[in-house]
Each structure stands twice: as C-alpha cells, then as structure tokens.
Design an enzyme around this catalytic site. Structure first.
Site, PDB file in Angstrom:
ATOM      1  N   PRO A  53       0.822  -1.207   0.000  1.00 35.54           N
ATOM      2  CA  PRO A  53       0.000   0.000   0.000  1.00 35.54           C
ATOM      3  C   PRO A  53       0.861   1.264   0.000  1.00 35.54           C
ATOM      4  CG  PRO A  53      -0.778  -1.556   1.648  1.00 35.54           C
ATOM      5  CD  PRO A  53       0.525  -2.085   1.141  1.00 35.54           C
ATOM      6  N   GLU A  54       0.408   2.279  -0.733  1.00 36.52           N
ATOM      7  CA  GLU A  54       1.132   3.539  -0.743  1.00 36.52           C
ATOM      8  C   GLU A  54       0.604   4.437   0.377  1.00 36.52           C
ATOM      9  OE1 GLU A  54       2.410   5.116  -4.363  1.00 36.52           O
ATOM     10  OE2 GLU A  54       2.283   3.217  -5.436  1.00 36.52           O
TER      11      GLU A  54
ATOM     12  N   LYS B  74       4.436   5.121   5.104  1.00 35.92           N
ATOM     13  CA  LYS B  74       3.732   3.841   5.095  1.00 35.92           C
ATOM     14  C   LYS B  74       3.596   3.252   6.510  1.00 35.92           C
ATOM     15  CE  LYS B  74       5.201   2.993   0.349  1.00 35.92           C
ATOM     16  NZ  LYS B  74       5.781   2.050  -0.630  1.00 35.92           N
TER      17      LYS B  74
ATOM     18  N   ARG C   3      12.047  -3.355  -8.534  1.00 32.54           N
ATOM     19  CA  ARG C   3      10.682  -2.881  -8.755  1.00 32.54           C
ATOM     20  C   ARG C   3      10.496  -2.584 -10.229  1.00 32.54           C
ATOM     21  NH1 ARG C   3       8.420  -0.746  -4.153  1.00 32.54           N
ATOM     22  NH2 ARG C   3       6.453  -0.957  -5.296  1.00 32.54           N
TER      23      ARG C   3
END
Length: 267
Positions: free
Chosen positions: A2-3, A52, A257
């Site tokens: 989650p951002e 986060k 990523r």
C-alpha cells in the site's frame, strides 16, 4: 505494498471510529498478546500516519503498524464474530471493530521510539509538518536516479511505485535522470504534485493521475481495467500506447521494482 495515501486513509478512519473512546485490544493469533494487554481498555487518543507507517496513540504508548506487502485491516460490525484466520490485532470500539492480518510490523513503542522512527523517514507529502527541503537536499547531491530516490523512504516517505511512475511522467522527467541533475524547480513541481495527487487518493481511496483531457470519456476510450484501479498514464501499461503521444510504454526492472515510462514524453 500500500502507498502512503492508504495509511492516511486508515488513520482517518480509525480516528473517527475509535478516537476518544476506551477500546478493547487483543491478539487472537497471540503474536501481539503482550503489547495488546498493555493498551487494552485504554483511551484511544488518535491515529496518525507517516509515510507507510500507522500509529495508534494511547497516552505514553503507541501501537506501530507497517502493513508491508500482505497486511490488511478488515472492518466489522458489532457484536464481533469469532476471529477468522491469523488475526494479529483485534481492536473493538463502541460501534465497530477492525482486525489486522499479515502486517510486517505490529509492535508497541514509546513516544521517544516513535520520534526516532519518524526521524529516519523522509518528509511525507500528506503531513502538514513536512519539510520538502530535507528531501531536496539529499536528492540534489545524489548520483542515483530520481526514479530510485523517490522510492527511498528515508528520502521521501509515502510515495510508492505508482506515484513514482506517474509523477515523473506528468512532469516529463526521464526516470534514470540522476538526482543531482534535477533543477530545484522540477523538484518543487514533483513535490506539489504529490501533495495534490496523494490527498486526492486519501479522499477517493484509489490513485487517479490522468488530467481531464485524458480521461476515458474525453478520449473516447474504455476505462482502465486493473486490480489497482484508477486512471493512470504509465503504471502497469507496458507496451500500451501512451495516452499523450501514442508511443508504447516502456518497462524495466529498477532495484527490484517494475519501472514504467514513456520514451518519447520523458526523453
């Protein structure tokens, strides 16, 4: 993972449902049993997020949660049912409850430990106390690519892979540009855009980054179909035509990523 907007959205939800009330805290799974017993029955003062990281404040003690890749909160009405699955923490307020499953971290910290943790993080575009110049100082001295720097939570807290890809596209910045080659004006535009985009993510619960002229209705195209939701320019659109110039969207691995960009618009 989650951002940051997701954590701020959770903080607001928990603030509204539990803030100012004595709550019941338990650990059905058992892995947070000692910490839960310390705050069980205590007043839930407030919830905050930084990047986060989510914090539940109970006076001098704070429950710190990092969802990681698999962590989720599941809300439920009262009376509560028996927990299902591996519930790390169960929180029950006057009208509703929530179960936390699968976080990377769920731990009890002191206020000093929270301060120390936050000092290790970069500024968060969603916090009123953010100091974007701290991030710029590090970015402007770095040979590392801006794409990698934007994901370094010690430099900028909260932005993840989606916001990284989208904000660079929106400002026509090649992802492999070294941080020290950015201008201060470019950084200011990136920061201000993240403030606006991420605040919108908090409001609506998803990431939308396309400008009005590139919305499906304006372009006569089908809405995006993706489990992440939201209308975006480049994220997870590898080989699809750029919404602005038609060039196929490029992708590559950067520091483990997936990176997405338009070779023409971000040349």
């Amino acid at each position: 993972m989650p951002e940051g907007h997701t954590l701020h959205r959770l903080a607001g939800l928990h603030d509204s449902r539990f803030g100012g009330h004595r709550v019941r805290v338990s650990s059905p799974q058992g892995r947070f049993a000692a910490g839960a017993s310390r705050v069980d029955g205590a007043p839930f003062e407030r919830a905050e997020a930084h990047g986060k990281h989510l914090f539940h404040f109970y006076g001098p003690e704070v429950v710190h949660v990092h969802l990681g890749l698999y962590g989720t909160f599941t809300e439920f009405p009262l009376p509560p049912q028996e927990p299902r699955g591996q519930v790390r923490m169960r929180l029950i307020g006057p009208d509703t409850g929530t179960d936390l499953r699968g976080p990377t971290a769920c731990e009890l910290l002191t206020l000093d430990e929270v301060t120390a943790l936050r000092e290790r993080l970069g500024p968060d575009p969603l916090r009123a106390d953010a100091e974007p110049e701290r991030a710029w100082t590090r970015i402007s001295r770095s040979r590392t690519s801006i794409a990698a720097l934007l994901l370094d939570q010690k430099i900028l807290a909260g932005a993840g892979n989606v916001y990284r890809a989208e904000v660079l596209f929106r400002h026509g910045i090649a992802p492999y540009t070294p941080g020290r080659d950015l201008t201060e004006q470019q950084w200011k535009l990136i920061w201000d855009d993240l403030v606006e985009l991420m605040a919108d993510g908090v409001r609506v619960g998803r990431i939308d980054t396309v400008r009005p002229e590139h919305e499906p209705e304006a372009m006569g195209r089908e809405p995006r179909q993706d489990r992440h939701g939201g209308e975006v320019y480049v994220y997870r659109r590898a080989n699809a035509p750029c919404l602005v110039c038609g060039t196929p969207i490029a992708t590559a691995d950067l520091s483990g990523r997936n990176l997405y960009w338009c070779p023409e618009c971000q040349s």
